[in-house]
Enzyme design. Sequence first.
Site, PDB file in Angstrom:
ATOM      1  CE  LYS A   1       1.335   4.044   3.526  1.00 16.83           C
ATOM      2  NZ  LYS A   1       0.785   3.917   4.866  1.00 16.83           N
ATOM      3  CG  ASP A   2       1.229   5.654  -1.737  1.00 16.72           C
ATOM      4  OD1 ASP A   2       0.729   4.861  -0.917  1.00 16.72           O
ATOM      5  OD2 ASP A   2       1.234   6.893  -1.579  1.00 16.72           O
TER       6      ASP A   2
ATOM      7  CB  CYS B   1      -2.748 -13.667  -1.645  1.00 19.50           C
ATOM      8  SG  CYS B   1      -3.200 -13.276   0.009  1.00 19.50           S
TER       9      CYS B   1
ATOM     10  NE  ARG C   1      -7.202   9.327   5.827  1.00 19.13           N
ATOM     11  CZ  ARG C   1      -6.869   8.181   5.239  1.00 19.13           C
ATOM     12  NH1 ARG C   1      -6.434   7.164   5.952  1.00 19.13           N
ATOM     13  NH2 ARG C   1      -6.970   8.041   3.936  1.00 19.13           N
TER      14      ARG C   1
ATOM     15  NE  ARG D   1     -10.412   9.068  -0.707  1.00 18.39           N
ATOM     16  CZ  ARG D   1     -10.239  10.060  -1.576  1.00 18.39           C
ATOM     17  NH1 ARG D   1     -11.251  10.815  -1.921  1.00 18.39           N
ATOM     18  NH2 ARG D   1      -9.065  10.308  -2.111  1.00 18.39           N
TER      19      ARG D   1
ATOM     20  NE  ARG E   1      -0.832  -2.288   6.431  1.00 22.20           N
ATOM     21  CZ  ARG E   1      -0.584  -1.614   7.555  1.00 22.20           C
ATOM     22  NH1 ARG E   1      -0.311  -2.251   8.667  1.00 22.20           N
ATOM     23  NH2 ARG E   1      -0.622  -0.288   7.575  1.00 22.20           N
ATOM     24  NE  ARG E   2      -2.360   1.909   8.917  1.00 20.35           N
ATOM     25  CZ  ARG E   2      -2.092   2.988   8.182  1.00 20.35           C
ATOM     26  NH1 ARG E   2      -3.087   3.692   7.661  1.00 20.35           N
ATOM     27  NH2 ARG E   2      -0.846   3.355   7.959  1.00 20.35           N
TER      28      ARG E   2
END
Length: 290
Positions: A67-68, A224, A137, A131, A113-114
């Site tokens: 995903k990166d 978008c 986290r 981050r 997104r989250r």
Amino acid sequence: MATTQSQMVADAYTERTGREIELVGVTTFGDVTKAHLAQLGGTGVFVTALRDKLLEDEIDFAVHSLKDLPTKQDPRFTLAAIPARHDHRDALVGPHKLADLAPGARVGTGSPRRVAMLSALRPDLEYVPIRGNADTRIGKVTSGELDAVVLASAGLTRIGRDAEVAQIFEVEELLPAPGQGALAVECRSDRPDLISFLSVLDDPRTRSAVTAERAVLAGLEAGCAAPVGAFAADDGHTLNLTAVVVALDGRDAVRKSAAGSPSEAANLGRLLAAEMIAEGADRLMGEHSH
């Protein structure tokens, strides 16, 4: 997490081929700076640092979180293997499920997104940008600074922290980032011997699924800036793909599904993106547009 992921892949190659793989640690600017990742141009800094090492011949191959990776493939490099995907879903870490958090509870996540998707489920919570690595986290929940954090389920399992998960979100609630839970093994395109060696870990079903997801993202990226979620599954015959674009405040969304042949994965994703734009996905930024 990167080290754990790379070691898992290295062990899998050794198991399949009997070849020893040496891990090379690469510290990147992104690891040491405190600046917000968004200001650095996202996770691209990590990818670039590893690709530089490939070009300098300091490493033979790199392991990325898929995903990166930018959706546009650089011709100098080849994704020689996309191993079987782990859990694609998002997870909530903390003492309570999302529904049981008190109004105004503070939930940490580094992903727009989250935030957008969680806001659709619980608009009454406060979403805090964070981050740092997963341990950092989770530490914010343990210390009481935050009530919960949302992270990728696969990553938590890889570092052995899945016992602290209060809830795993099904794709109906939170659609993952395109490619989430999958790894990519990348090497130089001018190394056919290496490409052939690395391909033993490639999982065709994972590859078709993430190809479709990333094609949706590529198709939407032009028009978008709103958060995108996508998930595809290949059962061996049919590829089922669902994608969503969500307004940053979570109040509006365009969600579409499609099915097709796994061999047409990229095309399926592109077509779905075009349909979503036709339904107004590109307008979901509203007053948030920059």
